[in-house]
Design a protein around this motif. Sequence first.
Motif, PDB file in Angstrom:
ATOM      1  N   LEU A  59       0.703  -1.060  -0.260  1.00  0.00           N
ATOM      2  CA  LEU A  59      -0.149   0.104   0.068  1.00  0.00           C
ATOM      3  C   LEU A  59       1.010   1.043  -0.128  1.00  0.00           C
ATOM      4  O   LEU A  59       0.529   1.935  -0.314  1.00  0.00           O
ATOM      5  CB  LEU A  59      -0.900  -0.252   1.064  1.00  0.00           C
ATOM      6  CG  LEU A  59      -1.801   1.202   0.743  1.00  0.00           C
ATOM      7  CD1 LEU A  59      -3.051   1.153   0.768  1.00  0.00           C
ATOM      8  CD2 LEU A  59      -2.267   1.428   3.037  1.00  0.00           C
ATOM      9  N   ALA A  60       2.736   1.464   0.733  1.00  0.00           N
ATOM     10  CA  ALA A  60       2.647   2.234   0.953  1.00  0.00           C
ATOM     11  C   ALA A  60       3.629   2.904  -0.192  1.00  0.00           C
ATOM     12  O   ALA A  60       4.035   4.515  -0.737  1.00  0.00           O
ATOM     13  CB  ALA A  60       3.858   2.427   2.670  1.00  0.00           C
ATOM     14  N   ALA A  61       3.191   1.909  -1.462  1.00  0.00           N
ATOM     15  CA  ALA A  61       4.058   2.026  -2.201  1.00  0.00           C
ATOM     16  C   ALA A  61       3.322   2.954  -3.858  1.00  0.00           C
ATOM     17  O   ALA A  61       3.682   2.954  -4.818  1.00  0.00           O
ATOM     18  CB  ALA A  61       4.554   0.590  -3.279  1.00  0.00           C
ATOM     19  N   LEU A  62       1.905   3.408  -3.659  1.00  0.00           N
ATOM     20  CA  LEU A  62       0.782   3.901  -4.355  1.00  0.00           C
ATOM     21  C   LEU A  62       1.401   4.875  -4.660  1.00  0.00           C
ATOM     22  O   LEU A  62       1.200   5.508  -3.037  1.00  0.00           O
ATOM     23  CB  LEU A  62      -0.402   4.313  -3.675  1.00  0.00           C
ATOM     24  CG  LEU A  62      -1.320   2.226  -3.716  1.00  0.00           C
ATOM     25  CD1 LEU A  62      -2.214   2.500  -3.361  1.00  0.00           C
ATOM     26  CD2 LEU A  62      -1.306   1.590  -5.043  1.00  0.00           C
ATOM     27  N   ASP A  63       1.824   5.566  -6.019  1.00  0.00           N
ATOM     28  CA  ASP A  63       1.782   6.547  -6.398  1.00  0.00           C
ATOM     29  C   ASP A  63       0.189   7.911  -5.455  1.00  0.00           C
ATOM     30  O   ASP A  63       0.776   9.138  -5.134  1.00  0.00           O
ATOM     31  CB  ASP A  63       2.056   7.441  -7.361  1.00  0.00           C
ATOM     32  CG  ASP A  63       3.683   6.293  -7.689  1.00  0.00           C
ATOM     33  OD1 ASP A  63       3.962   6.756  -6.518  1.00  0.00           O
ATOM     34  OD2 ASP A  63       3.291   6.481  -8.782  1.00  0.00           O
ATOM     35  N   SER A  64      -0.454   7.219  -6.172  1.00  0.00           N
ATOM     36  CA  SER A  64      -1.660   7.682  -5.276  1.00  0.00           C
ATOM     37  C   SER A  64      -2.278   8.073  -3.917  1.00  0.00           C
ATOM     38  O   SER A  64      -2.881   8.776  -3.775  1.00  0.00           O
ATOM     39  CB  SER A  64      -3.118   6.984  -6.692  1.00  0.00           C
ATOM     40  OG  SER A  64      -3.816   5.439  -5.808  1.00  0.00           O
ATOM     41  N   LEU A  65      -1.583   7.586  -3.231  1.00  0.00           N
ATOM     42  CA  LEU A  65      -2.136   7.604  -1.804  1.00  0.00           C
ATOM     43  C   LEU A  65      -0.963   8.547  -1.766  1.00  0.00           C
ATOM     44  O   LEU A  65       0.429   8.689  -1.046  1.00  0.00           O
ATOM     45  CB  LEU A  65      -1.367   6.467  -0.941  1.00  0.00           C
ATOM     46  CG  LEU A  65      -2.107   6.679   0.392  1.00  0.00           C
ATOM     47  CD1 LEU A  65      -2.761   6.806   1.049  1.00  0.00           C
ATOM     48  CD2 LEU A  65      -0.871   5.456   0.833  1.00  0.00           C
ATOM     49  N   HIS A  66      -1.195   9.907  -0.539  1.00  0.00           N
ATOM     50  CA  HIS A  66      -0.313  10.808   0.121  1.00  0.00           C
ATOM     51  C   HIS A  66       0.221  10.161   1.224  1.00  0.00           C
ATOM     52  O   HIS A  66       1.290  10.056   1.684  1.00  0.00           O
ATOM     53  CB  HIS A  66      -0.866  12.325   0.304  1.00  0.00           C
ATOM     54  CG  HIS A  66      -0.344  13.144   1.259  1.00  0.00           C
ATOM     55  ND1 HIS A  66       0.379  13.798   0.024  1.00  0.00           N
ATOM     56  CD2 HIS A  66      -0.368  13.654   1.595  1.00  0.00           C
ATOM     57  CE1 HIS A  66       1.567  14.705   0.420  1.00  0.00           C
ATOM     58  NE2 HIS A  66       1.090  14.755   1.229  1.00  0.00           N
ATOM     59  N   PHE A  67      -0.860   9.762   1.957  1.00  0.00           N
ATOM     60  CA  PHE A  67      -0.316   9.359   3.695  1.00  0.00           C
ATOM     61  C   PHE A  67      -1.790   8.339   4.056  1.00  0.00           C
ATOM     62  O   PHE A  67      -2.574   8.504   3.473  1.00  0.00           O
ATOM     63  CB  PHE A  67       0.160   9.735   4.246  1.00  0.00           C
ATOM     64  CG  PHE A  67      -1.058  10.673   4.812  1.00  0.00           C
ATOM     65  CD1 PHE A  67      -1.529  11.245   6.667  1.00  0.00           C
ATOM     66  CD2 PHE A  67      -0.845  12.612   4.738  1.00  0.00           C
ATOM     67  CE1 PHE A  67      -2.606  11.801   6.928  1.00  0.00           C
ATOM     68  CE2 PHE A  67      -2.148  12.839   5.056  1.00  0.00           C
ATOM     69  CZ  PHE A  67      -3.028  12.946   6.556  1.00  0.00           C
TER      70      PHE A  67
END
Length: 820
Positions: free
Chosen positions: A219-227
């Motif tokens: 999950l931490a690798a998603l570009d669409s996720l800020h935090f």
Amino acid sequence: MSANFSPFSISNPLLETLNFTLFKVYESYQTYLESDNPAGEFNPNLPLLNMEGNRIEIELIPKWTIEQLVRDLSNYDFTLESSNDRAVIGEISILELPEIAQLETLTLVRPHYNPINNEIGVNDKATTYLENPFVTNTEMDKLGFHLTNLYHRGLENPNHIDEMFPYLDLQEGQVTIELFATENPSELLADLNQFDFSLNSSFGQIITGDISVSELNRLAALDSLHFARPVYQPLADVGSTTSQADVSTNSDVAREVFGVTGEGVTIGVLSDSYNNLGGAANDMATGDLPNEIDVLADLSRGGSDEGRAMLQLVHDIAPDADLSFRTAFGGKTDFAQGILDLAEAGADIIVDDVIYLNEPFFQDGIIAQAVDEVVAQGVSYFSSAGNSGRKSYESEFRNSGEVFDLGRFQLDAHDFDPGEGVDLFQEITIPTGGQVSFSFQWDEPFFSVSGGNGARNDIDIFLLDEDKTNILAGSLDANIGNDPIEIFSFTNDGSFDSNQFHIAIGKTLNSDAPDLMKYVGFGNFSVQEFDTESSTLFGHANATSAEAVGAAFFGDTPAFGTNPPEIESFSAAAGTPILFDTEGNRLPEAEIRQKPEIVAPDGTNTTFFGNDIAADADSDPNFFGTSAAAPHAAAVAGLLKEADPSLNPTEVSNLLKSTAIDMDDPATPEFDTGFDSRTGYGLIQADEALGALENDQQVLAAAESLTLDVDGNGDADALTDGLLIVRYLFDFRGNELIDEVVASDATRNSAEAIEGYLARAESSFLDADGNGEANALTDGIINLRFLFGVQGEELVDGVLGEGATRTSGEEVGEYLEGFL
């Protein structure tokens, strides 16, 4: 040759197990070897390190057993010197430090210091070394400290993560989290389809759902996720039976004298659960609940049915009111949606007893915004003030000039001593068995509220043992660009040989220091030094439109022989400033809202919730806390709404405040006549409020000091305040509302501040002709003419609305004179 030793943050994930100092020693040694003409002995300017040539003495902490670690070290140029049940000490080549850092059997490696003291010079800063047992992983910074540790501990011991993380919402290997999109939430939702992810709710830019703990690293690798952050377990403000509040608030008298029972009024309750324990049917059979309750959504698992206990208290005072319930325990997004859902389902009054530790202190978060939204629709909203009394510390960040070394990174240490001395620690007492939680925030806007740049500072907080060397709990989130908050929980299980602990605070080296930082503590603890005894009321209870309710034990009220009534010692103190608008802009001046507004009784009977006390003669359980006070207040409001269904939230509030029994804040030296930040306007009295309504006493906006001076510059002017009123009634919002019509010396000069003020004014006095509606083409023009000095019949000529009750220029003019 002397190496240049400058502090920095570790960014190489291969060296995460290396202590900060060792990492820098290795890097400096590499630089020394690679220089064109290395001369002299390598010297990193660290006098307490035990070094000779290219070898350094180190201490290694095993992940599992000493034997496994020693076996793996035999493959390196390592000389074993000693070991005990928790560490191995020996000497190794500096060049082999990165290799041993990758050992699976190793948790941490750090220098073994010369035994002089625990302070050494690092850039002329004294350094205190703290043993940090937690995992940091820069590749998982997006997930924050708690989810990162959950992932790693879950890999090591998946069957016991529930016990290790009791403050998180965990079920069958999944954790409930909040996700914040980099840009578009729909793009993030699409990316989440590749995971074992279940969507629970969304509100604005925030997505809440359940995900497998084992997938957090992906999950931490998603570009669409800020935090992303966990959904922390929320807190309820707890500290054939009838509640004693019925007598304390004179509600029994009010029902008899005025013939009101709440009929025709719907009161909605937000709490943990309604019927997870299965007692609702029996409560209905005994008459402790009505035969029908509209349950919009109950908690899917767990819960104490505190919501049902609250419904019992409402039913005691307003027995014919319609009741509805919705859980607020699904995260902040679900709570905010629940407020809107109850209003949509027809609630005239809503009450909750829930606080999320990650609600903003200094800005209105999504729950507060939802409260303001439903109140603007005409729904009265009551919220428990909180049960933390004055268990809060606040201060600017005072840089001590010293450094904390936590192994993998260093921090500038905060000085708790406001005087000439320096003290890096604040002593607190947590008794054996005591459970505590802390929410720590500072004066930066939340990315999760307003987007933009988020926090500019990265600050961490820790709980240490009596010796001030071992970190027992804390939070080390990567805050920059995200939210300025750290949260941690701790239980003193009796294994620490002491009830004395210490709090420490540090910030990223050489970064900006906040002007205001603050923690609010929950649970059983006391502060032994540097106690600022600050405000603990925050979050949606501090929303402009919320009616925050403090608590007084029913036995300490006039109906039971105590006059004036006495506030509960745990009832929250207010005064937490609002520093940012919802767009993240810093306000010109801090906004201190008048909270709590009122006090209501607690410690009253339910059929099942709480524990019986010796102070009453029965054997029924007693429900304590502002969680019990808030539903009593909401029920009294229900009696008022039955008596006059046209009452708006401001009018209901003003009736309760203006007829309350004045109380004192015992923390202040003199009796606090009138409003104070602990007891508000005092203990509500249902009969007095209904009497004031029946006698047609005008519910003046003066209770909130509302006037026609909209921008707050001390002068009600047609070309500023008058135009603001007209624009607002024409539904102008944002910059269109305030553009070029706010006075240069205004104290309310943001669109948000003026919109909030005019929302209260609209429901209070802008209806100049008295027809029950504030309309731009009638009331707006009347207000504007009045501020231009128009009098007599010219004031109302051609602009009275249908059904006006004030129809002459003289009558309207006298009315508006009261709001200059």
